[in-house]
Design an enzyme around this catalytic site. Structure first.
Site, PDB file in Angstrom:
ATOM      1  N   CYS A   1      -4.760   5.683  -4.180  1.00 26.78           N
ATOM      2  CA  CYS A   1      -4.050   4.401  -4.121  1.00 26.78           C
ATOM      3  C   CYS A   1      -2.635   4.668  -4.589  1.00 26.78           C
ATOM      4  O   CYS A   1      -2.405   4.930  -5.783  1.00 26.78           O
ATOM      5  CB  CYS A   1      -4.737   3.361  -4.995  1.00 26.78           C
ATOM      6  SG  CYS A   1      -3.867   1.776  -5.078  1.00 26.78           S
TER       7      CYS A   1
ATOM      8  N   GLY B   1      -1.284   2.104  -7.002  1.00 33.06           N
ATOM      9  CA  GLY B   1      -2.028   2.269  -8.245  1.00 33.06           C
ATOM     10  C   GLY B   1      -1.536   3.457  -9.049  1.00 33.06           C
ATOM     11  O   GLY B   1      -1.443   3.403 -10.277  1.00 33.06           O
TER      12      GLY B   1
ATOM     13  N   HIS C   1      -2.322  -4.601 -10.645  1.00 32.76           N
ATOM     14  CA  HIS C   1      -3.118  -3.472 -11.122  1.00 32.76           C
ATOM     15  C   HIS C   1      -3.420  -3.647 -12.596  1.00 32.76           C
ATOM     16  O   HIS C   1      -2.578  -4.128 -13.365  1.00 32.76           O
ATOM     17  CB  HIS C   1      -2.354  -2.152 -10.939  1.00 32.76           C
ATOM     18  CG  HIS C   1      -2.029  -1.838  -9.516  1.00 32.76           C
ATOM     19  ND1 HIS C   1      -2.857  -1.096  -8.703  1.00 32.76           N
ATOM     20  CD2 HIS C   1      -0.971  -2.174  -8.743  1.00 32.76           C
ATOM     21  CE1 HIS C   1      -2.317  -0.988  -7.505  1.00 32.76           C
ATOM     22  NE2 HIS C   1      -1.166  -1.644  -7.505  1.00 32.76           N
TER      23      HIS C   1
ATOM     24  N   CYS D   1       0.865  -1.183   0.000  1.00 27.08           N
ATOM     25  CA  CYS D   1       0.000   0.000   0.000  1.00 27.08           C
ATOM     26  C   CYS D   1       0.894   1.223   0.000  1.00 27.08           C
ATOM     27  O   CYS D   1       1.583   1.492   0.990  1.00 27.08           O
ATOM     28  CB  CYS D   1      -0.910  -0.002   1.224  1.00 27.08           C
ATOM     29  SG  CYS D   1      -1.903   1.510   1.386  1.00 27.08           S
TER      30      CYS D   1
ATOM     31  N   GLU E   1     -10.283  -0.442  -5.503  1.00 28.67           N
ATOM     32  CA  GLU E   1      -9.278  -1.302  -4.886  1.00 28.67           C
ATOM     33  C   GLU E   1      -9.893  -2.636  -4.478  1.00 28.67           C
ATOM     34  O   GLU E   1     -10.983  -2.679  -3.895  1.00 28.67           O
ATOM     35  CB  GLU E   1      -8.672  -0.626  -3.655  1.00 28.67           C
ATOM     36  CG  GLU E   1      -7.817   0.597  -3.985  1.00 28.67           C
ATOM     37  CD  GLU E   1      -6.941   1.006  -2.827  1.00 28.67           C
ATOM     38  OE1 GLU E   1      -6.169   0.160  -2.340  1.00 28.67           O
ATOM     39  OE2 GLU E   1      -7.033   2.173  -2.409  1.00 28.67           O
TER      40      GLU E   1
END
Length: 291
Positions: free
Chosen positions: A230, A233, A172, A75, A221
């Site tokens: 994110c 991301g 992703h 994260c 997510e």
């Protein structure tokens, strides 16, 4: 059960942080606790739970649990908040240190205010992206397991999309939109995230290219749904945009997320550098129903 906590956010991507140096949780309780604290009506309200704890491989370790209780690999926004938490609580003394996540160890640099005590922003070397289809992982519908997934046809609900897939320690898939306001985040997001072509699930990003140094980004997510930001991301979106020829490798790109901006570079050494804010919201004690 009383659980001391700190709520922090990176660009609105909020988590409940537990000090694992001082407070020990029983392993079987953690997924349920993540669900409890994340509930906006009966809990604190967040995108999940992060435990900041000692590491045998780095200066500090983080474990991330989504609001559904599942454990995540990485994260980006959480990493920045963990860096701020660890420095301001005295668990690291240098402004440069290492953080262990489930996906691996990354380098963090905290940028301090003029007192030298508080963290204004954080840079994270996210390491190189993973581009091979099998390692993302994504099934081989259109190519071999070692192929890169760049501008590949992707049909869902009879809609013909074009997908690029990248892993930043977590998977992703990126789709491009002419107007981000029209992005089907809430409709296609939950369908793509559980699509069988992604055996471990996937984070779903929708991106509008503004120019060669600026993109707009929205996300669904896995395990959490729509979030304000994110970090991994945003990194994946910049890598994807380089692969598709929209932005240049080595140049810093401003990524506009719902919660604010991040600054991302895919460097010529192939590492991805992320810079952005981390904020403390509140500290307190959560009264859990767990015993």
């Amino acid at each position: 059960m009383k659980v001391p906590f700190t709520k922090m956010h990176g660009l609105g991507n909020s988590y409940i942080y537990i000090d694992g140096f001082q407070y020990k949780l029983e392993e079987q309780m953690i997924p349920k606790l993540a669900q409890e604290v994340s509930n906006v009506n009966t809990g604190i309200g967040s995108d999940g739970l992060i435990i900041v704890m000692p590491s045998e491989e780095a200066d500090v370790r983080m474990r991330i649990f989504n609001k559904d209780g599942s454990e995540a690999m990485n994260c980006g926004n959480g990493l920045r908040c963990v860096a701020k938490f660890a420095f301001e609580h005295g668990y690291v003394m240098s402004s440069d240190f290492k953080i262990e996540a489930k996906s691996g160890v990354v380098d963090a640099t905290v940028h301090l205010d003029n007192t030298g005590k508080f963290v204004n922003s954080v840079s994270i070397d996210m390491g190189p992206p993973i581009l091979e289809r099998e390692q993302i992982p994504m099934t081989t519908e259109h190519g071999s397991s070692t192929d890169q997934v760049i501008a590949e046809p992707f049909e869902v609900d009879e809609e013909q999309l074009v997908a690029t897939a990248v892993s930043m320690g977590n998977p992703h898939v990126i789709f491009y939109e002419d107007n981000i306001k029209d992005a089907p985040v809430s409709t296609l997001g939950p369908k793509v995230t559980s699509d069988p072509r992604f055996p471990e699930g996937v984070n779903v990003e929708f991106v509008e290219i503004v120019n060669s140094r600026e993109i707009i980004f929205r996300v669904w997510e896995r395990g959490s749904g729509i979030t304000q930001a994110c970090g991994t991301g945003a990194c994946a979106a910049v890598v994807s945009s380089v692969l598709n020829g929209f932005v240049k490798k080595g140049e810093e790109v401003t990524v506009h997320l719902d919660g604010g901006d991040l600054w991302i570079s895919w460097l010529h050494n192939h590492h991805v550098l992320m810079r952005g804010p981390a904020e403390t919201v509140v500290e307190g004690v959560f009264f859990s129903e767990l015993t």
